[in-house]
Design a protein around this motif. Structure first.
Motif, PDB file in Angstrom:
ATOM      1  N   TRP A 193      45.921  48.676  23.246  1.00  0.00           N
ATOM      2  CA  TRP A 193      46.433  49.671  22.064  1.00  0.00           C
ATOM      3  C   TRP A 193      47.915  49.688  22.155  1.00  0.00           C
ATOM      4  CZ3 TRP A 193      43.407  50.609  18.146  1.00  0.00           C
ATOM      5  CH2 TRP A 193      43.702  51.612  17.368  1.00  0.00           C
ATOM      6  N   LYS A 215      32.401  38.293  14.674  1.00  0.00           N
ATOM      7  CA  LYS A 215      33.834  38.621  15.432  1.00  0.00           C
ATOM      8  C   LYS A 215      33.501  40.116  15.920  1.00  0.00           C
ATOM      9  CE  LYS A 215      36.193  38.686  11.275  1.00  0.00           C
ATOM     10  NZ  LYS A 215      37.665  38.506  10.730  1.00  0.00           N
ATOM     11  N   LEU A 217      36.093  43.270  17.827  1.00  0.00           N
ATOM     12  CA  LEU A 217      37.436  43.597  18.396  1.00  0.00           C
ATOM     13  C   LEU A 217      37.211  44.869  19.358  1.00  0.00           C
ATOM     14  CD1 LEU A 217      40.985  44.033  16.373  1.00  0.00           C
ATOM     15  CD2 LEU A 217      39.903  46.213  17.872  1.00  0.00           C
ATOM     16  N   VAL A 218      37.703  44.642  20.786  1.00  0.00           N
ATOM     17  CA  VAL A 218      37.655  45.678  21.685  1.00  0.00           C
ATOM     18  C   VAL A 218      38.993  45.980  21.998  1.00  0.00           C
ATOM     19  CG1 VAL A 218      36.778  46.298  23.773  1.00  0.00           C
ATOM     20  CG2 VAL A 218      35.411  44.597  22.301  1.00  0.00           C
ATOM     21  N   ALA A 219      39.511  47.106  21.852  1.00  0.00           N
ATOM     22  CA  ALA A 219      40.667  47.913  22.152  1.00  0.00           C
ATOM     23  C   ALA A 219      40.698  48.942  23.232  1.00  0.00           C
ATOM     24  CB  ALA A 219      41.423  48.384  20.990  1.00  0.00           C
ATOM     25  N   ASN A 220      41.664  48.620  24.321  1.00  0.00           N
ATOM     26  CA  ASN A 220      41.615  49.393  25.587  1.00  0.00           C
ATOM     27  C   ASN A 220      43.110  50.043  25.464  1.00  0.00           C
ATOM     28  OD1 ASN A 220      39.126  49.365  27.148  1.00  0.00           O
ATOM     29  ND2 ASN A 220      39.679  47.202  26.747  1.00  0.00           N
TER      30      ASN A 220
ATOM     31  N   TRP B 193      35.180  47.687  10.500  1.00  0.00           N
ATOM     32  CA  TRP B 193      36.417  46.985   9.897  1.00  0.00           C
ATOM     33  C   TRP B 193      36.658  47.092   8.589  1.00  0.00           C
ATOM     34  CZ3 TRP B 193      40.335  46.172  13.223  1.00  0.00           C
ATOM     35  CH2 TRP B 193      41.323  45.508  12.650  1.00  0.00           C
ATOM     36  N   ARG B 200      39.855  52.065   8.271  1.00  0.00           N
ATOM     37  CA  ARG B 200      40.150  51.778   9.607  1.00  0.00           C
ATOM     38  C   ARG B 200      41.414  52.528  10.112  1.00  0.00           C
ATOM     39  NH1 ARG B 200      40.243  46.187   7.767  1.00  0.00           N
ATOM     40  NH2 ARG B 200      42.484  45.429   7.597  1.00  0.00           N
ATOM     41  N   PHE B 204      41.860  54.611  13.386  1.00  0.00           N
ATOM     42  CA  PHE B 204      42.871  54.339  14.483  1.00  0.00           C
ATOM     43  C   PHE B 204      43.639  55.604  14.813  1.00  0.00           C
ATOM     44  CE2 PHE B 204      43.374  49.669  12.511  1.00  0.00           C
ATOM     45  CZ  PHE B 204      42.021  49.356  13.335  1.00  0.00           C
ATOM     46  N   PHE B 207      41.218  57.645  16.994  1.00  0.00           N
ATOM     47  CA  PHE B 207      41.289  56.910  18.398  1.00  0.00           C
ATOM     48  C   PHE B 207      42.657  57.315  19.150  1.00  0.00           C
ATOM     49  CE2 PHE B 207      41.905  53.529  21.286  1.00  0.00           C
ATOM     50  CZ  PHE B 207      40.911  53.433  22.144  1.00  0.00           C
ATOM     51  N   ASP B 208      43.599  57.183  18.541  1.00  0.00           N
ATOM     52  CA  ASP B 208      44.949  57.504  19.150  1.00  0.00           C
ATOM     53  C   ASP B 208      44.872  58.827  19.752  1.00  0.00           C
ATOM     54  OD1 ASP B 208      46.872  55.627  19.587  1.00  0.00           O
ATOM     55  OD2 ASP B 208      47.591  55.815  17.547  1.00  0.00           O
ATOM     56  N   LYS B 215      38.981  55.586  27.100  1.00  0.00           N
ATOM     57  CA  LYS B 215      38.527  55.371  25.800  1.00  0.00           C
ATOM     58  C   LYS B 215      38.520  53.895  25.315  1.00  0.00           C
ATOM     59  CE  LYS B 215      43.155  56.742  23.608  1.00  0.00           C
ATOM     60  NZ  LYS B 215      43.610  57.732  23.008  1.00  0.00           N
ATOM     61  N   ILE B 216      37.656  53.482  24.604  1.00  0.00           N
ATOM     62  CA  ILE B 216      37.648  51.890  24.174  1.00  0.00           C
ATOM     63  C   ILE B 216      37.243  52.103  22.793  1.00  0.00           C
ATOM     64  CG2 ILE B 216      35.168  51.727  25.066  1.00  0.00           C
ATOM     65  CD1 ILE B 216      35.863  48.884  25.480  1.00  0.00           C
ATOM     66  N   LEU B 217      37.845  51.249  21.783  1.00  0.00           N
ATOM     67  CA  LEU B 217      37.686  51.133  20.596  1.00  0.00           C
ATOM     68  C   LEU B 217      36.831  49.679  20.472  1.00  0.00           C
ATOM     69  CD1 LEU B 217      40.110  51.725  17.506  1.00  0.00           C
ATOM     70  CD2 LEU B 217      38.935  49.534  17.782  1.00  0.00           C
ATOM     71  N   VAL B 218      35.891  49.670  19.543  1.00  0.00           N
ATOM     72  CA  VAL B 218      34.974  48.526  19.433  1.00  0.00           C
ATOM     73  C   VAL B 218      34.879  48.310  17.942  1.00  0.00           C
ATOM     74  CG1 VAL B 218      32.883  47.391  19.715  1.00  0.00           C
ATOM     75  CG2 VAL B 218      33.808  48.639  21.618  1.00  0.00           C
ATOM     76  N   ALA B 219      35.341  47.323  17.425  1.00  0.00           N
ATOM     77  CA  ALA B 219      35.288  47.097  15.637  1.00  0.00           C
ATOM     78  C   ALA B 219      34.451  46.044  15.371  1.00  0.00           C
ATOM     79  CB  ALA B 219      36.794  46.889  15.293  1.00  0.00           C
ATOM     80  N   ASN B 220      33.534  46.006  14.562  1.00  0.00           N
ATOM     81  CA  ASN B 220      32.745  45.099  13.974  1.00  0.00           C
ATOM     82  C   ASN B 220      33.146  44.886  12.377  1.00  0.00           C
ATOM     83  OD1 ASN B 220      30.787  44.315  16.194  1.00  0.00           O
ATOM     84  ND2 ASN B 220      30.922  46.424  16.431  1.00  0.00           N
TER      85      ASN B 220
END
Lengths: 251, 251
Positions: A193, A215, A217-220, B193, B200, B204, B207-208, B215-220
């Motif tokens: 991130w 697909k 997307l995995v954000a840490n 997404w 999105r 974000f 999430f911020d 914390k982890i963000l997972v986007a599909n």
């Protein structure tokens, strides 16, 4: 031509090292598999990041984890100006990093050479009784994506890939965009991130560009180098799951 | 005061329904657990999305999956103007969705009321021999985040949460921002997404804003309603893992 070097089995994992001749280049690699006698299983390729090598900590940990959890074969090779490709013995740190940046900016053949090296490695390992070279996964972040995305785009034997810590940026950005658009296999894409090298907005553009709809997307949180252990494990589990499914469909 | 209604055990899952009096309100809920006689296990709360209810397909599937995989207790209650809170019998569709939008915009008490309802539910279920009400997880997307994030921020018994399909937007955006900043438990955050309801970029920002670094963000890919099955499973696995660890630390 391949030259097999060390061959050691310890703690239920067999580790072989090799040098593969590809044109003028000698490609140094490591192969981790279950002990001798296992049936042919899927193959996972690991492309390390800049300043690392095929034998750095997270590569070896990932490889051994995959062998232990799934009984699959794992191969890593050194990237350009890294690891045993160097004559000066430097195995990590800022010098290979800097030199890769220069090569990336100034030598348009570096990507194609790495793609060729990987394809020759798949060809060679496919000859082994314990490797199914038709069911291949790719794992590579940062430089492992810069040089690995073109491989994933070019190579139909690759059925799933973990990419990330990279965006639509850098000297080869147009090639990366085109390659991303032609990717058709499932992609697990990692983002840090607070990545100070490749800002997340550029990473989002790369994720957007992937041609496949399969697909994730995995954000840490954290900077470029702060990928948490859990992210390594989850990305390995993704490849194991997808290659396992592919093996199941074939059999 | 709680009134227990149906109590049915089938396929190794016990399902109880209840009405809990909270002030002037009657809160309709469902509780899924292993069959009678199990030891006290962690409790997972599910907050459904707008236009759904406590008994809609994905809520029930998620609940039964958690009971089956982890032997934990799961509870869902109807949100405001949804499910059995309605006198007109309408259980889903555009009317509850529209009415929730109006309530969200015009009635500043709706969030606090839902937080109070959930806290009363935790209190009440804690009295049961098979529920450990000190080790609670929360799962809720979209409206389940709009009304659930304030709960997660307010309730120290909640040790981990799955949130998402929502961003820093809407009538309660300032409250959501403040609540996000005060969250200290681990968060698994889901993004679609191509979300047409909450873009999105707003997701974000949310999430911020979360105060925790765990914390982890997972986007599909896909629109608001297109969350893939794998994302439900992975998010449930996150809660099971974290509550399991918490249970282990206590014991």
């Amino acid at each position: 031509m391949v030259t097999w070097l060390d061959d050691v089995t310890a703690k239920e994992i067999r580790t072989r090292s090799f040098e593969l001749a590809v044109g003028e280049r000698s490609v140094p690699g490591l192969l981790w598999t279950p002990p001798q006698g296992a049936e042919a299983g899927p193959l996972i390729l690991i492309g390390h990041g800049a300043s690392g090598s095929k034998s750095e900590g997270y590569v070896v940990a990932l490889a051994r984890g995959v062998v232990r959890m799934a009984g699959m074969a794992v191969c890593a090779i050194d990237g350009p100006v890294h690891g045993d490709r160097r004559l000066d013995g430097v195995q990590s740190g800022p010098l290979p990093f800097l030199q890769f940046s220069q090569v990336w900016a100034n030598d348009p053949t570096v990507t194609d050479a790495m793609v060729d090296d990987w394809r020759a490695v798949i060809d060679e390992l496919s000859k082994l009784p314990d490797v199914d070279g038709t069911n291949v996964g790719y794992w590579g972040l940062s430089m492992g994506t810069i040089l690995g995305l073109p491989l994933v785009a070019a190579e139909p034997r690759i059925r799933a890939a973990v990419l990330g810590l990279m965006g639509l940026a850098g000297p080869t950005v147009e090639r990366l965009r085109a390659d991303a658009m032609s990717v058709s296999c499932p992609i697990h894409f990692l983002v840090q991130w607070d990545d100070q090298l490749f800002p997340r907005e550029r990473a989002f553009e790369l994720f957007d560009a992937f041609g496949t709809t399969d697909k994730i997307l995995v954000a840490n949180p954290g900077e470029h180098g702060a990928v948490p252990d859990a992210a390594f494990k989850a990305s390995a589990a993704f490849l194991i799951d997808r290659l396992g499914q592919a093996a199941h469909r074939v059999n």
